[in-house]
Design a protein around this motif. Structure first.
Motif, PDB file in Angstrom:
ATOM      1  N   SER A1042       0.830  -1.203   0.000  1.00 31.77           N
ATOM      2  CA  SER A1042       0.000   0.000   0.000  1.00 31.77           C
ATOM      3  C   SER A1042       0.869   1.260   0.000  1.00 31.77           C
ATOM      4  O   SER A1042       0.503   2.281  -0.575  1.00 31.77           O
ATOM      5  CB  SER A1042      -0.932  -0.011   1.215  1.00 31.77           C
ATOM      6  N   LEU A1043       2.016   1.190   0.628  1.00 33.98           N
ATOM      7  CA  LEU A1043       2.953   2.314   0.569  1.00 33.98           C
ATOM      8  C   LEU A1043       3.436   2.543  -0.862  1.00 33.98           C
ATOM      9  O   LEU A1043       3.542   3.681  -1.324  1.00 33.98           O
ATOM     10  CB  LEU A1043       4.155   2.043   1.479  1.00 33.98           C
ATOM     11  N   LEU A1044       3.706   1.454  -1.555  1.00 33.01           N
ATOM     12  CA  LEU A1044       4.178   1.570  -2.942  1.00 33.01           C
ATOM     13  C   LEU A1044       3.083   2.066  -3.871  1.00 33.01           C
ATOM     14  O   LEU A1044       3.362   2.619  -4.940  1.00 33.01           O
ATOM     15  CB  LEU A1044       4.710   0.217  -3.421  1.00 33.01           C
ATOM     16  N   LEU A1045       1.794   1.863  -3.486  1.00 33.87           N
ATOM     17  CA  LEU A1045       0.695   2.391  -4.317  1.00 33.87           C
ATOM     18  C   LEU A1045       0.671   3.914  -4.315  1.00 33.87           C
ATOM     19  O   LEU A1045       0.022   4.521  -5.181  1.00 33.87           O
ATOM     20  CB  LEU A1045      -0.641   1.855  -3.812  1.00 33.87           C
ATOM     21  N   CYS A1046       1.338   4.543  -3.369  1.00 35.80           N
ATOM     22  CA  CYS A1046       1.441   6.004  -3.336  1.00 35.80           C
ATOM     23  C   CYS A1046       2.887   6.458  -3.482  1.00 35.80           C
ATOM     24  O   CYS A1046       3.283   7.504  -2.948  1.00 35.80           O
ATOM     25  CB  CYS A1046       0.849   6.547  -2.031  1.00 35.80           C
ATOM     26  N   ARG A1096      -4.056   8.733  -3.226  1.00 35.22           N
ATOM     27  CA  ARG A1096      -4.005   8.386  -1.804  1.00 35.22           C
ATOM     28  C   ARG A1096      -5.389   8.054  -1.263  1.00 35.22           C
ATOM     29  O   ARG A1096      -5.549   7.149  -0.437  1.00 35.22           O
ATOM     30  CB  ARG A1096      -3.376   9.540  -1.028  1.00 35.22           C
ATOM     31  N   GLU A1097      -6.388   8.757  -1.760  1.00 33.97           N
ATOM     32  CA  GLU A1097      -7.758   8.495  -1.310  1.00 33.97           C
ATOM     33  C   GLU A1097      -8.187   7.078  -1.681  1.00 33.97           C
ATOM     34  O   GLU A1097      -8.761   6.357  -0.869  1.00 33.97           O
ATOM     35  CB  GLU A1097      -8.694   9.533  -1.925  1.00 33.97           C
ATOM     36  N   ARG A1110      -4.234   2.318   7.578  1.00 37.37           N
ATOM     37  CA  ARG A1110      -3.837   3.315   6.580  1.00 37.37           C
ATOM     38  C   ARG A1110      -2.451   3.883   6.926  1.00 37.37           C
ATOM     39  O   ARG A1110      -2.215   4.254   8.078  1.00 37.37           O
ATOM     40  CB  ARG A1110      -4.843   4.460   6.551  1.00 37.37           C
ATOM     41  N   PRO A1111      -1.563   3.979   5.941  1.00 36.89           N
ATOM     42  CA  PRO A1111      -0.274   4.635   6.204  1.00 36.89           C
ATOM     43  C   PRO A1111      -0.491   6.105   6.534  1.00 36.89           C
ATOM     44  O   PRO A1111      -1.363   6.764   5.962  1.00 36.89           O
ATOM     45  CB  PRO A1111       0.495   4.465   4.891  1.00 36.89           C
TER      46      PRO A1111
END
Length: 1120
Positions: A1042-1046, A1096-1097, A1110-1111
Motif C-alpha cells: 500500500s505504501l508503494l501504491l502512493c 491516496r484516497e 492506513r499509512p
C-alpha cells in the motif's frame, strides 16, 4: 530440374490459357514461371514455350490487359514478351494473320506485324525487367525475312532517333538508351550479316555521337562496347582464321592417341600462311578496334570483360598482320604509366586471344614477360593497395595458356611461370588470387606436364590448403622451397615485394617465412639476403623499414639455429659488416628520431623483436654500449605505452617484455645463474618505482616486465618485487578503473612464482615458501571479488579471469612440488570462489572458471590436497562426462553447476553466482540457470532440513549484499521466480515463518529511499509473492504494497496496482469474498498515475477493504 521443366511449364500455362482463371491466379502463374526462368536461365526455358500458329493471337490479346506501369505484375509482362518472341519463329508470313483486317474499323485496323512492333517499342522504354525481354523479342522479330524487308530500316531509324534525343544524365534517358542498345546489340548478333551490313556504318556513327564512354552508367558503357563489337563483326566476313594456332584435336580419342606417341616423334605445329592477306578491311573496323581498346581500360570490370571478348572475336576475323597489330596494342596496356584497370583489361584480352589460338608462339616471349609482372602487380593507394584483380586475371591467362599451347611451345618459359604461380599461390595477400594461382598451376601440371615437381606441389598447395594465409606463408612455403628450383625465387620475392608490403600482417608473416626459408639456403641468406635487408632497414619508407628490421631479426635467428646444430657461433655465417649493420640499427633510428610519432610504434615493435632475436642468437655485444641503448628503448617503450594507439598497444608491450627477458638472459649474466650486480641494482628498483606511477599503461608494462625477469635477477629481491606487484592489485579511489594494471600484475605474480620455484623452508627473497605463500594466495583471492565497471563494461572480469588462472597455476605448482604449503582453509576459499565464478552470467568467464574448477578437481600428479567434498564432487562431476561438455553453453553448464548446491561448503558461493545469472538480461542464461535452480529446489521440497538450510543461505546472501545493486536487484528477480514457482510452499503452512519475516525486513531495507526503478519493480514482485505466507507477516506485506501504491513515481504506482491485481486473482484467500469485487474494481478503475492526493484516497479505501491500517503521512519529503 531440367527433366521437369516442360511439365512445370505446361501445368502453369494451362492455368494461363484457362479463360475462367482469375486475374490474380494468372499473375501468380507467370510469377512462378519467372522464378523457374531465373533459376534455369531464360535461354534454356525459352525454347520450351509453345510456338504454334494458334499461339500468336492469344499471346497478343493478353497484352491488351497489361499495364506497363504496374510494378506488382512485371513478371507477367516479362514472360509474355519471351513467349511472344518464341512465337515469332513460326515459318509463316505475318500477313497471313491479317485476312480479316479489312473488315475492321479503320481507326482500329492494325496489322499483326505492327502490333508486335508497337509492343516491342513500348516495352523497350519501361523501367522494369520487361525491357530485357523486349530486346529479345526485337531480335527475333526484326530478323524475320518478312519483317526485315518492311520494318527493319524503320525500326533502326526509330532506335537511332531514340538514342539521339535521350540523355544519360536523366533516369528516363538512361532507361530509353538501355533498352535501345540492348535491342540493337541483339539484332546485330542474331541478324544475317548481309542484312545488317548496309546499316552498320550509320549505327556506328550514331553510337559515336552518343559519347557513351563519358557516361557514369556502367550498364550503358557495357552495352555500348557490346554493340560496337557486334558492328565490327558485321563489317568483317565470318571466317575461321587459317593462321591461328591450334593445339590438339576436338576428338578425345585422337588426343589420347597423340599423347601416347613418343615425344620425339611430335613436331611443333607450323602456323599456315594467311590466305586472305589481300582482304579489304572496311573503314569502320579501325574505329571499332580503337573503342574496344579504350573499353579495356574502363573503370568497371564488366565493361573490360566485354571489351576483351570483343577483341578476341574481332582478331579472329582479321588477317594475321592486322591481328598481330591488335596484340601489340593490347600489350601497350601493360605500361607502368597505365592504371590497374588497363592492366586488368589487358590480361583479360590476352587470355581471350590465347584461348582462341590468336596469340602466336612468336609473341609468347613478350606476353610471358608482362604476365609475370602482372602476377605480382600491386600499386599502393594511401593506406591500402590495388591490383588484386590484375593478379587474378594474370592467373587466368596462365590457366588459358596451359590449354592453348603445346608443351614444347611453353618449355622455354616453364621455370619462370612455375615459380611465379607458386609464389602467387603461397604468398599473395588475397585468398582469391592464391586460389586462382593454385588452379592455374594445377592446370599447367595436368596439361603441360613440364612443371618441376608439379604433382607434389599440387597435392600440398591445393584449393583448400591455400585458403589459410598463415598456413601458406609458414607451412606450405617450406615444403615447396624444399625443391631447389623454387627456393631462391621465393626468397627473392619475399625480400623484394612482401617485406615492404603495406599490410603489417603480411610483413610479419614474410619475416617469419624468411626465417623458415633461410635454413634451406643459409649461404645465400647470409651473403645476399641480409645485406639487402640491412640496406632497406634505413629506408625512407616506414613499411619497408619495419619489414626489413623484422626480417633481419628472423634471418639472423634462423642462421643461429643452424650454427648451433653444427656447433659453431653465428658469426661464422655473418660477415663483420653485417654484424656491425645489425648493431647500428637502433642507434641510427634513434639519431634520425624515427621512434617518435605514429611511425614510431612500428619501429619500437620491430626493434624490440630485433633485440629479442639478436639476444637469443647470442650476438657478441656483451659489454657493448648498444645493450644500454636497447635497454633504454625497452624502458621508454613500456613507460610511454599510454601514448600508443590502443590497437597496437598489446603487441608493442608483448614485444618489449619478450625482448627484455631475452636481453637479461644473455647480457646481464655474470656467471651461469648469477646476475650482474650493477644491472640488478639498477633495474629492479627502477621498475618498482614505475609501478607507483600515475599512468595505468605504464603499470601494465612494468608489471609484465617484472614478471618476465629471469630467476637470477629476482634472487634476493623476490619479496620486494612481490610486494610491489601486490600493491598494484589493490584498488584505491584514484585508480579503481586501472583494471588492466591489476590484471597484468596478477599474471606477473603467477609467472614469477613459476620462475623462482618453490622451497618450503627457503628464504622469502629467493623462492615461494611458507612465509610468503599465504600472502600470495590472499592477494590472488582478494582479486576474485573485483567487479569494477566503467564505460567499457565489467572490466573487473579481466582481473577475475587473471586471478583464476594465476590461482590454478600456483596451486598446481605447489601440488607438484610442495603440497604441504597448500592450507586447507585457503584451498576451500579457492574452490568456493572459482565455483561462484562458474555460476555467473558471462559465458566466456563462466567457461574459464569451470575449466579451472575441473582442472583442480581432477589433477592427479599428485592430487590437490584439501579439496572440500572431493568424493562427492568426483561423483557429481566425473572426468569421463566432462570431456564433451561445452561450458560456454548455458544449457550444458548450469545443470552441472547447480549440483554443487547440495554441498554445504559451496552452497553460499554458488547461490551468489546463480543469483546474478537468474536475474540477468541474457535470455539463454536466464532460462537455463532458472530451470536448473528450480529443478534443484523441487528435488529438496520434501526435505524440510535441506530446504531450511537452503533458505538460510539465501537470506545470508541477501543480507551480505544489501544495497549492492549488482547482486541485490538480480537476487530480487531470483526470489520472484522461486516464490512464483511455489518452491517455499512448505513454509506457507506455518504462521509468521522466520524465512518470510526476515525476507520482508531485508526487502524493506533494500528499497528504503531507493529511486532505482528496476529495484523497486523487482521488489514489488517479491512482495506480491510473499502474500502466500500466512500470519501477521501478510498484513505487513500488504502494508508495504500500500505504501508503494502512493510512491512518488507514477510508473511504480501503476506497476504495483497491476501486480496486486494479479496477486488477488492468484491467491484467493488474501481478500474476503464479500469485498473481492470492490477491491478488484478499485485496482482496475483507478488512474494510478494521477495526482497523489487522488491516488491516496483510493489507496486508503483499499487499505480499509483489506483490513490494513492506513499509512500516515510523515514530515520527511517523499514519504506517503
Amino acid at each position: 530440374m531440367s527433366l521437369s521443366l516442360e511439365w512445370m511449364m505446361n501445368l502453369l500455362l494451362d492455368m494461363v490459357r484457362d479463360k475462367t482463371s482469375p486475374t490474380a491466379l494468372v499473375h501468380l502463374a507467370f510469377k512462378f514461371l519467372y522464378i523457374i526462368t531465373k533459376v534455369r536461365g531464360y535461354k534454356v526455358f525459352l525454347r520450351l514455350f509453345p510456338h504454334e500458329v494458334a499461339d500468336v493471337q492469344p499471346v497478343l490479346d493478353m497484352f491488351s490487359g497489361q499495364n506497363p506501369t504496374d510494378h506488382e505484375t512485371w513478371e507477367t509482362r516479362y514472360m509474355l514478351l519471351l513467349w511472344l518472341s518464341m512465337t515469332c519463329l513460326i515459318p509463316f508470313d505475318f500477313s497471313r494473320f491479317d485476312g480479316n483486317l479489312l473488315t475492321q474499323p479503320e481507326e482500329t485496323r492494325v496489322s499483326t506485324m505492327d502490333r508486335i512492333l508497337r509492343i516491342a517499342q513500348a516495352y523497350l522504354a519501361v523501367s522494369d525487367k520487361a525491357r530485357d525481354a523486349a530486346a529479345v523479342l526485337v531480335s527475333r522479330f526484326i530478323t524475320r525475312p518478312d519483317v526485315r524487308q518492311r520494318k527493319m530500316a524503320g525500326f533502326l531509324d526509330w532506335s537511332l532517333c531514340t538514342l539521339a534525343r535521350s540523355s544519360f544524365q536523366t533516369m528516363e534517358g538512361v532507361i530509353a538508351m538501355d533498352g535501345t542498345l540492348q535491342a540493337l546489340a541483339q539484332i546485330f548478333k542474331h541478324g544475317k550479316r548481309e542484312d545488317c551490313l548496309p546499316y552498320a556504318s550509320t549505327v556506328l556513327r550514331s553510337l559515336d555521337g552518343c559519347r557513351l564512354s563519358e557516361s557514369n552508367q556502367t550498364l550503358l558503357r557495357k552495352l555500348g562496347v557490346k554493340l560496337v563489337q557486334r558492328l565490327g563483326l558485321t563489317f568483317l566476313r565470318p571466317k575461321v582464321a587459317t593462321w591461328r594456332y591450334q593445339r590438339g584435336c576436338r576428338s578425345l580419342a585422337a588426343n589420347l592417341q597423340l599423347s601416347a606417341q613418343d615425344q620425339s616423334e611430335q613436331k611443333p605445329l607450323e602456323v599456315p600462311p594467311d590466305s586472305d592477306e589481300d582482304y579489304d578491311i572496311p573503314d569502320g573496323v579501325e574505329s571499332v578496334i580503337e573503342q574496344l581498346l579504350v573499353g579495356l581500360k574502363d573503370k568497371d570490370t564488366v565493361v573490360r570483360w566485354s571489351a576483351a571478348k570483343g577483341i578476341g572475336r574481332m582478331a579472329g576475323r582479321l588477317p594475321r598482320v592486322l591481328a598481330d597489330d591488335v596484340v601489340g596494342s593490347v600489350l601497350d596496356c601493360f605500361s607502368f604509366q597505365e592504371t590497374d584497370k588497363a592492366w586488368h583489361g589487358g590480361c583479360l584480352a590476352l587470355a581471350e586471344l590465347g584461348r582462341r589460338g590468336l596469340l602466336l608462339p612468336s609473341r609468347l616471349k613478350e606476353v610471358v614477360a608482362v604476365i609475370l609482372k602482372a602476377l605480382t602487380y600491386e600499386e599502393k593507394r594511401g593506406a591500402c593497395s590495388v591490383g588484386a584483380n590484375v593478379r587474378d586475371a594474370a592467373c587466368y591467362v596462365c590457366w588459358a595458356f596451359a590449354r592453348a599451347y603445346e608443351p614444347q611451345e611453353l618449355r622455354p618459359f616453364v621455370t619462370s611461370i612455375a615459380s611465379a604461380l607458386v609464389i602467387s599461390a603461397v604468398f599473395d595477400r588475397d585468398v582469391n588470387c592464391r586460389r586462382a594461382a593454385s588452379a592455374a598451376f594445377q592446370e599447367n601440371v595436368g596439361r603441360q606436364g613440364t612443371f618441376p615437381h608439379g604433382i607434389d606441389i599440387v597435392t600440398t598447395a591445393d584449393y583448400f590448403a591455400v585458403g589459410n594465409r598463415a598456413n601458406c606463408f609458414l607451412v606450405i612455403s617450406v615444403f615447396i622451397a624444399g625443391f631447389p628450383e623454387y627456393t631462391r625465387p621465393m626468397i627473392d620475392h619475399l625480400v623484394a615485394m612482401k617485406i615492404c608490403h603495406w599490410d603489417g600482417d603480411v610483413r610479419e608473416l614474410s619475416a617469419k617465412a624468411l626465417h623458415n626459408l633461410a635454413q634451406l639456403a643459409p649461404e645465400y641468406s647470409a651473403a645476399q639476403v641480409l645485406p639487402a635487408l640491412l640496406s632497406m632497414a634505413l629506408s625512407s619508407d616506414l613499411h619497408t623499414r619495419h619489414g626489413a628490421i623484422l626480417a633481419c631479426a628472423e634471418v639472423t635467428y634462423a642462421l643461429f639455429k643452424l650454427a648451433v646444430q653444427r656447433d659453431r657461433p653465428v658469426t661464422d655465417y655473418l660477415e663483420e659488416n653485417v654484424v656491425q649493420g645489425l648493431r647500428q640499427i637502433h642507434q641510427q633510428l634513434w639519431e634520425r628520431q624515427l621512434y617518435r610519432g605514429l611511425g614510431g610504434e612500428l619501429m619500437r615493435q620491430a626493434v624490440c623483436v630485433l633485440v629479442e632475436k639478436l639476444s637469443l642468437s647470442r650476438m657478441p655485444f656483451r659489454g657493448d654500449s648498444v645493450v644500454g641503448g636497447w635497454q633504454w628503448l625497452i624502458d621508454d617503450t613500456l613507460r610511454s605505452l599510454h601514448l600508443v594507439s590502443s590497437q597496437a598497444r598489446q603487441q608493442i608491450k608483448d614485444a618489449a617484455v619478450t625482448a627484455l627477458a631475452a636481453l637479461c638472459c644473455e647480457y646481464y649474466v655474470k656467471e651461469p645463474g648469477e646476475a650482474c650486480p650493477e644491472a640488478q641494482e639498477a633495474l629492479i628498483p627502477q621498475y618498482l618505482a614505475e609501478l607507483r606511477g600515475p599512468e595505468e599503461m605504464a603499470r601494465c608494462g612494468f608489471s609484465s616486465a617484472l614478471g618476465a625477469l629471469p630467476a637470477f635477477l629476482l634472487r634476493g629481491q623476490l619479496q620486494q618485487v612481490l610486494t610491489g606487484l601486490m600493491a598494484v592489485t589493490r584498488s584505491s579511489p584514484k585508480d579503481v578503473s586501472f583494471a588492466e594494471a591489476r590484471r597484468d600484475a596478477l599474471k606477473a605474480i603467477a609467472r614469477i612464482c613459476q620462475t623462482v620455484g618453490v622451497k618450503a623452508e627457503g628464504p622469502p627473497d629467493e623462492a615461494v615458501c611458507r612465509e610468503n605463500v599465504t600472502q600470495v594466495y590472499s592477494t590472488l583471492l582478494d582479486c576474485m571479488s573485483d567487479y569494477t565497471t566503467d564505460s567499457r563494461g565489467d572490466v573487473g572480469s579481466w582481473v577475475r579471469e587473471a586471478a583464476m588462472t594465476s590461482l590454478m597455476e600456483l596451486t598446481l605448482l605447489l601440488a607438484r612440488t610442495q603440497p604441504s604449503l597448500i592450507d586447507a582453509h585457503m584451498c576451500e576459499r579457492l574452490m568456493c570462489c572459482v565455483a561462484q565464478q562458474a555460476s555467473e552470467k558471462i559465458d566466456r568467464f563462466r567457461a574459464h572458471a569451470c575449466s579451472v574448477f575441473v582442472t583442480l578437481l581432477h589433477f592427479d600428479s599428485p592430487p590437490v590436497p584439501h579439496v572440500p567434498h572431493r568424493q562427492e564432487l568426483e561423483r557429481l562431476l566425473p572426468r569421463s562426462d566432462l570431456a564433451s561438455v561445452n561450458w560456454n553453453a548455458p544449457s550444458q553448464a548450469f545443470p552441472h553447476i547447480t549440483q554443487l548446491l547440495a554441498l554445504p561448503t559451496y552452497r553460499y558461493h554458488v547461490l551468489l553466482g546463480l543469483a546474478v545469472s537468474v536475474g540477468g538480461l541474457t535470455e539463454s542464461t536466464v532460462r537455463y540457470s532458472t530451470q536448473s535452480l528450480l529443478e534443484h529446489m523441487k528435488g529438496i521440497q520434501n526435505d524440510p532440513e535441506a530446504l531450511g538450510s537452503f533458505s538460510e543461505t539465501l537470506l545470508q546472501v541477501f543480507e551480505n549484499n544489501l544495497l549492492n545493486d549488482r547482486v541485490s536487484v538480480a537476487l530480487l528477480k531470483m526470489l520472484d521466480q522461486v516464490l512464483a514457482n511455489g518452491c517455499f510452499d512448505i513454509f506457507t503452512t506455518e504462521e509468521n515463518h522466520p524465512f518470510c519475516v526476515k525476507l520482508l525486513a531485508l526487502c524493506k531495507e533494500e528499497i528504503k529511499k531507493s529511486k532505482d526503478i528496476q529495484k523497486l519493480l523487482s521488489s514489488i514482485a517479491v512482495l506480491c509473492g510473499m502474500v502466500q505466507f500466512c500470519g501477521d507477516v501478510r498484513k505487513k506485506v500488504l502494508l508495504q504494497l500500500s505504501l508503494l501504491l502512493c510512491h512518488p513515481f507514477p510508473v511504480i504506482r501503476k506497476a504495483t496496482a497491476s501486480r496486486v491485481y494479479e496477486m488477488v486473482l492468484t491467491y484467493s484467500d488474501v481478500v474476503a469474498a464479500e469485498v473481492l469485487d470492490e477491491v478488484m474494481a478499485v485496482l482496475s478503475d483507478t488512474a494510478w498515475d494521477a495526482a497523489l492526493p487522488v491516488v491516496r484516497e483510493q489507496r486508503n479505501r483499499l487499505c480499509d477493504l483489506l483490513g490494513v491500517p492506513r499509512p500516515q503521512l510523515v514530515s520527511q519529503p517523499g514519504a506517503c
